[in-house]
Design a protein around this motif. Structure first.
Motif, PDB file in Angstrom:
ATOM      1  N   ALA A 395       0.827  -1.207   0.000  1.00  9.35           N
ATOM      2  CA  ALA A 395       0.000   0.000   0.000  1.00  9.35           C
ATOM      3  C   ALA A 395       0.859   1.253   0.000  1.00  9.35           C
ATOM      4  O   ALA A 395       0.575   2.227  -0.714  1.00  9.35           O
ATOM      5  CB  ALA A 395      -0.934  -0.010   1.210  1.00  9.35           C
ATOM      6  N   LEU A 396       1.949   1.251   0.782  1.00  6.90           N
ATOM      7  CA  LEU A 396       2.820   2.427   0.860  1.00  6.90           C
ATOM      8  C   LEU A 396       3.541   2.676  -0.460  1.00  6.90           C
ATOM      9  O   LEU A 396       3.670   3.828  -0.903  1.00  6.90           O
ATOM     10  CB  LEU A 396       3.829   2.247   1.993  1.00  6.90           C
ATOM     11  N   VAL A 397       4.021   1.618  -1.094  1.00  6.88           N
ATOM     12  CA  VAL A 397       4.681   1.777  -2.398  1.00  6.88           C
ATOM     13  C   VAL A 397       3.704   2.318  -3.426  1.00  6.88           C
ATOM     14  O   VAL A 397       4.046   3.195  -4.242  1.00  6.88           O
ATOM     15  CB  VAL A 397       5.290   0.433  -2.858  1.00  6.88           C
ATOM     16  N   GLN A 398       2.461   1.841  -3.379  1.00  7.63           N
ATOM     17  CA  GLN A 398       1.445   2.313  -4.322  1.00  7.63           C
ATOM     18  C   GLN A 398       1.123   3.787  -4.089  1.00  7.63           C
ATOM     19  O   GLN A 398       0.902   4.544  -5.035  1.00  7.63           O
ATOM     20  CB  GLN A 398       0.181   1.466  -4.171  1.00  7.63           C
ATOM     21  N   ILE A 399       1.098   4.216  -2.825  1.00  9.60           N
ATOM     22  CA  ILE A 399       0.800   5.611  -2.514  1.00  9.60           C
ATOM     23  C   ILE A 399       1.913   6.522  -3.015  1.00  9.60           C
ATOM     24  O   ILE A 399       1.653   7.624  -3.522  1.00  9.60           O
ATOM     25  CB  ILE A 399       0.593   5.776  -0.998  1.00  9.60           C
ATOM     26  N   LEU A 400       3.174   6.090  -2.882  1.00  7.98           N
ATOM     27  CA  LEU A 400       4.306   6.917  -3.304  1.00  7.98           C
ATOM     28  C   LEU A 400       4.506   6.924  -4.815  1.00  7.98           C
ATOM     29  O   LEU A 400       5.400   7.620  -5.306  1.00  7.98           O
ATOM     30  CB  LEU A 400       5.587   6.421  -2.629  1.00  7.98           C
TER      31      LEU A 400
END
Length: 641
Positions: A395-400
């Motif tokens: 989720a964090l990689v997708q947000i960035l």
């Protein structure tokens, strides 16, 4: 009244759809929900607004289904949450066998006749909302005020409240107890004090006041005589001496304007000498290349230790092994429930907040992960902790990695083909490093062969123009015209202080177009997000000059403040713009990244709240300390225990 209700798989196959009103199909709002929420891992809130519609959705992770209902956002439909839960349960139970036996083929070849069931559930939900009785206000007889009498509410002057009197009595009783335990010598001293107090009561108020004054002055005179010290024989030399720093530069004479008659003018002051290696930093770098952020995770470091010391047994830990060590539990081929994930998610939320992620964003991220995993069937030897951690990392990689990527060099070359300058405007609060990072970006553009015109539109802060003038002089020293065929690669356009910033920017863009500059970098004054007049001036500058790129400069040191700054900057630009579609922030420059170690949460907060990419990252004090964001490196630092 509902506009539509649709059920589709996570693969994008529509299983059943209900159209409540005549009009355009539900394709556009559902596609917007998929792009902006489901693919971007922003499922913390179960509602989404698209134009005039409000969409509410529910995920079924066991069978990979999505239930979406849409209605006009001006309506307040209290039964929607109950309806979507009932439809989810009814549809899943009705076609459970078909999903389990046939799998994906069951979705492709199956026929889902669900209209009658849906209409029944819709009627039940509407009736349940009508049956619910409205809340009735309390009568006066039911309130606590009616039980009080008029006598207990009356207070007369001079009387103290009963509670305070009781407290004083208690204090007095404590004092009496301590006096009883005291030594006889203290008792005699107490008698003297009581006798003195009795004498004071016999005196008048004026006499007591005069006596207290005399005692006060007598004490202070004695204290003053004790504090006096003999004068030193040798007096200190008068005048200031310049402080010499251990690591100071050797150009102190250049900075001494005491005997100069030029008054610091740009034409007459001597040329500043500096070490180019200090300004450039890394000697082995490739000119014009924007390197990615680098971060070595704990897993990689431990793997290296294992290779170096193969004889020593080592236990490999994950990034959050220490934090979640007590929460690991094996779940064998069963679906995850919210109760299984709550302890892990609570620890994860605290970990994110400790890493400088805004508290509101941390809660929404954990809620999104919970919705994504709830009902999902786990493997036999898979732990809850590892599953939740993996989902959070994804989720964090997708947000960035937001939807739109900003490629400045490609856009500059496109503007060159149209024979116009590419305009970038920098905005942000005070002291975040707008001018410094503008100079770094100028150096990067010059090394890629583009000429730059810097527009000094900060006409408020003292020294702002001189700071840009110094950067321009240094950049021209590093890239002299002789190295570029006699072409000046960077130039400053300034009109002094107290002028209209929007007008200066317009003149600078016109000057760049006439002189053939490739890029115009517009420096603006720092302003707080709550300052309405300055935000109006910024909106005017952006609306009048229509820059190609609006970059918000924010520092990596902030936590919750990052959300407030970005939300209010975007809101102010929208409110103060006269255009029908106002121009908002296009990207982010994250500064002071070298000062935060692994507390990189500001990057998550900024991209989550705006869905805009981080274009540049400032990592130091030299012109080469500019990086592009590496999402995996940031997530590795964020997940470090």
């Amino acid at each position: 009244m509902l506009d539509f209700f649709t059920i589709f798989s996570k693969g994008g196959l529509v299983l059943w759809c209900f159209q409540g009103v005549r009009g355009p199909a539900a394709t556009a709002p559902v596609n917007a929900l998929i792009r902006s929420v489901l693919l971007q891992e922003r499922g913390g809130n179960n509602s989404f607004t698209h134009e005039a519609l409000t969409l509410k959705y529910k995920l079924d992770n066991q069978f990979e289904l999505v239930f979406v209902v849409g209605f006009q956002k001006i309506l307040t439909l209290t039964y929607v949450d109950k309806l979507i839960d009932d439809v989810h349960k009814e549809f899943r139970d009705k076609y459970r066998n078909e999903f389990q036996q046939k799998g994906a083929l069951g979705l492709l070849n199956g026929t889902f006749d669900f209209k009658d069931d849906f209409m029944r559930l819709l009627r039940d939900a509407e009736e349940s909302s009508k049956v619910r009785a409205p809340t009735v206000m309390k009568t006066f007889e039911q309130s606590l005020k009616s039980q009080k009498t008029v006598k207990c509410m009356i207070e007369t002057r001079g009387e103290k409240p009963k509670e305070k009197v009781k407290n004083k009595k208690n204090k007095g009783s404590k004092k009496d107890g301590t006096e009883a335990v005291a030594a006889p010598s203290k008792a005699s001293a107490g008698d003297k004090q009581l006798s003195a107090a009795g004498d004071k009561e016999e005196l008048t108020k004026d006499e007591i006041l005069q006596k207290n004054r005399e005692e006060f002055f007598r004490r202070h005179m004695k204290a003053g005589e004790k504090s006096r010290s003999p004068k030193p024989d040798a007096q200190k030399e008068k005048g200031k001496k310049p402080r010499v720093w251990d690591l100071g530069n050797s150009n102190a004479k250049v900075l001494d304007y005491s005997n100069s008659a030029t008054n610091g003018s740009a034409e007459a002051c001597p040329v500043e000498e500096f070490d180019p290696d200090m300004a450039l930093g890394d000697k082995n770098r490739e000119p014009g290349r924007l390197y990615d952020l680098e971060y070595e995770s704990d897993d990689e470091a431990e793997e290296e230790k294992v290779v170096q010391n193969p004889s020593k047994p080592s236990v490999k830990k994950g990034g959050l092994g220490g934090m979640f060590g007590m929460l690991k539990g094996l779940v064998g081929s069963k679906s995850l429930t919210r109760e299984d994930m709550d302890p892990v998610l609570e620890k994860m939320k605290d970990h994110l907040i400790a890493k400088n992620v805004a508290a509101e964003i941390a809660v929404q991220l954990c809620e999104s992960v919970a919705k994504k995993l709830e009902g999902k069937v786990m493997g036999t030897f898979t732990t809850v902790t590892s599953t939740v951690k993996q989902a959070l990392q994804e989720a964090l990689v997708q947000i960035l990695q937001p939807q739109r990527r900003v490629d400045v060099l490609r856009d500059v070359m496109d503007a060159q083909r149209h024979r116009r300058p590419y305009v970038i405007t920098f905005c942000g609060v005070n002291g975040v490093g707008k001018s410094t990072n503008l100079a770094k970006i100028s150096f990067w553009l010059i090394e890629n062969g583009f000429s730059v015109l810097i527009a000094a539109c900060d006409t408020f802060r003292a020294g702002a123009v001189e700071q840009l003038r110094t950067h321009t002089r240094r950049l021209n020293a590093l890239h002299p015209p002789e190295s570029h065929g006699g072409r000046t690669m960077v130039q400053l356009y300034e009109k002094g202080y107290g002028k209209d910033a929007a007008g200066i920017a317009m003149e600078a863009i016109s000057y760049a177009r006439n002189q053939g500059f490739d890029v115009v970098l517009v420096d603006t004054a720092g302003r707080m997000q709550d300052n309405a007049p300055l935000m109006t001036a910024l909106a005017k500058l952006i609306a009048v000059n229509a820059p190609d790129l609006v970059l918000f400069v924010g520092e990596a040191l902030v936590g919750n403040e990052a959300v407030d700054q970005l939300v209010k900057f975007n809101k102010a630009l929208a409110d103060h713009s006269m255009a029908q579609t106002p121009r908002l922030i296009d990207g982010i420059v994250l500064t002071k990244f070298d000062t935060i170690d692994d507390k990189v949460g500001a990057a998550i907060s900024m991209t989550y709240i705006t869905s805009k990419p981080i274009v540049f990252v400032g990592t130091g004090q030299t012109y080469c300390d500019l990086r592009s964001l590496n999402a995996k490196a940031v997530v590795a630092a964020l997940m470090k225990a």
